[in-house]
Design an enzyme around this catalytic site. Sequence first.
Site, short mmCIF file in Angstrom:
data_model
loop_
_atom_site.label_atom_id
_atom_site.label_comp_id
_atom_site.label_asym_id
_atom_site.label_seq_id
_atom_site.Cartn_x
_atom_site.Cartn_y
_atom_site.Cartn_z
N GLN A 249 34.18 -4.32 -23.50
CA GLN A 249 32.87 -4.92 -23.35
C GLN A 249 32.95 -6.45 -23.39
O GLN A 249 33.98 -7.02 -23.75
CB GLN A 249 31.94 -4.43 -24.47
CG GLN A 249 32.49 -4.66 -25.86
CD GLN A 249 31.95 -3.68 -26.87
OE1 GLN A 249 30.86 -3.16 -26.73
NE2 GLN A 249 32.73 -3.42 -27.90
N ASP B 29 30.42 -5.10 -36.95
CA ASP B 29 30.01 -6.35 -37.59
C ASP B 29 30.14 -6.29 -39.10
O ASP B 29 30.15 -7.32 -39.77
CB ASP B 29 28.58 -6.73 -37.19
CG ASP B 29 27.56 -5.66 -37.53
OD1 ASP B 29 27.30 -5.44 -38.73
OD2 ASP B 29 27.02 -5.03 -36.61
N PRO C 160 30.04 1.53 -23.51
CA PRO C 160 30.81 2.29 -24.49
C PRO C 160 29.96 3.12 -25.44
O PRO C 160 30.42 4.12 -25.99
CB PRO C 160 31.57 1.20 -25.26
CG PRO C 160 31.60 0.02 -24.33
CD PRO C 160 30.32 0.09 -23.56
N ASP D 73 26.26 3.92 -36.02
CA ASP D 73 25.75 2.55 -35.80
C ASP D 73 26.21 2.13 -34.41
O ASP D 73 27.11 1.33 -34.24
CB ASP D 73 26.29 1.61 -36.87
CG ASP D 73 25.77 0.20 -36.71
OD1 ASP D 73 24.83 -0.01 -35.93
OD2 ASP D 73 26.31 -0.71 -37.37
N CYS D 74 25.57 2.72 -33.40
CA CYS D 74 26.03 2.55 -32.03
C CYS D 74 25.16 1.58 -31.26
O CYS D 74 24.05 1.25 -31.66
CB CYS D 74 26.03 3.91 -31.32
SG CYS D 74 24.43 4.76 -31.43
N THR D 75 25.69 1.13 -30.13
CA THR D 75 24.89 0.35 -29.20
C THR D 75 23.95 1.30 -28.46
O THR D 75 23.96 2.51 -28.67
CB THR D 75 25.79 -0.38 -28.20
OG1 THR D 75 26.57 0.59 -27.49
CG2 THR D 75 26.74 -1.33 -28.92
N ASP D 76 23.13 0.75 -27.57
CA ASP D 76 22.25 1.61 -26.79
C ASP D 76 23.08 2.47 -25.83
O ASP D 76 24.25 2.18 -25.57
CB ASP D 76 21.25 0.76 -26.02
CG ASP D 76 20.14 0.25 -26.95
OD1 ASP D 76 19.27 1.06 -27.29
OD2 ASP D 76 20.16 -0.93 -27.33
N HIS E 158 20.33 -2.63 -41.40
CA HIS E 158 21.45 -2.09 -42.18
C HIS E 158 20.98 -1.39 -43.46
O HIS E 158 21.53 -0.35 -43.84
CB HIS E 158 22.45 -3.20 -42.50
CG HIS E 158 23.17 -3.69 -41.29
ND1 HIS E 158 23.19 -5.02 -40.91
CD2 HIS E 158 23.89 -3.03 -40.35
CE1 HIS E 158 23.90 -5.14 -39.80
NE2 HIS E 158 24.33 -3.96 -39.44
N ASP F 202 38.02 6.00 -30.46
CA ASP F 202 36.77 6.46 -29.85
C ASP F 202 36.06 7.39 -30.83
O ASP F 202 36.66 8.34 -31.34
CB ASP F 202 37.09 7.19 -28.54
CG ASP F 202 35.86 7.72 -27.86
OD1 ASP F 202 35.44 8.85 -28.20
OD2 ASP F 202 35.30 7.02 -27.01
#
Length: 285
Positions: free
Chosen positions: A32, A87, A164, A157-160, A63, A139
């Site tokens: 990314q 993060d 990925p 705690d994933c991205t949209d 969080h 992964d």
Amino acid sequence: MTTTTFVETLHGGYGQSFSVDELLFEHRSEHQELLIFRNATFGRVLALDGIVQTTERDEFIYHEMLTHVPLLAHGQAKRVLIIGGGDGGMLREVLKHSSVEAVTQVEIDQAVIDMCRRYLPGHSAGAFDDPRVSIVIADGVEYVRDCHERYDLIISDCTDPVGPGEVLFTSEFYVGCKRCLNPGGVFVAQNGVAFLQLDEVRNTQRRLSPLFTDQTFYCAAVPTYAGGVMTFAWASDNPALRQVAGAELERRYLAAAIRTRYYNPQIHTGSFALPQYILDALSGN
């Protein structure tokens, strides 16, 4: 210094912009595009593939709600799995609980951890060095499919669901998480801003409900994630965990002796009260 502008267009026809008062880091990894910049209002901002992930100013809301709600609802969680969260903010909040004995964090991109440790040190606040922590660069779907460990709590705690992060919203991933949970464990995940991403909420309900006895969502308003309240998916085979009395939540919160800026037992209880438009969407209306 010339100020530039970062424009996020996560939703068709709608977005938000941030002044880039100082560009701190820019890198294209195998997975990314990573960007960190300083903004006068939100402090340091992390964006992945053009989508804001976290800011110094309001990260604590997100969080705290993805950690303390399931941890205090469960009451006896010893082993925690975090998928994503490079993060370090989620790790920081989980480790506030001295009752947690071991945390495994699975992050697909080592570059995110390295970058955030350097440019967003307040997010992890030393959490990566805690002896209770094991970091796995892998992964997330493959990890929950193949691992032999079992956990009391799994936090996605994933991205949209683009790039990925897309695979972390699939039935395959949820099946893997279910197999990794101890009996009576809890799975939680960020599930987008429901007002603008109702399809994500519907899809998550459709994929999680066949796997868990109790599946729902809870909410918090995070300013960075514009467009309304953010929803968090909740799934467990123990419905009682979602119905812990307020007095017991207060007792657990005080016994944990943690400091929070957003979470408290009253917020915990109220967060499961969903807006009617979400309830209508979930019931097919």
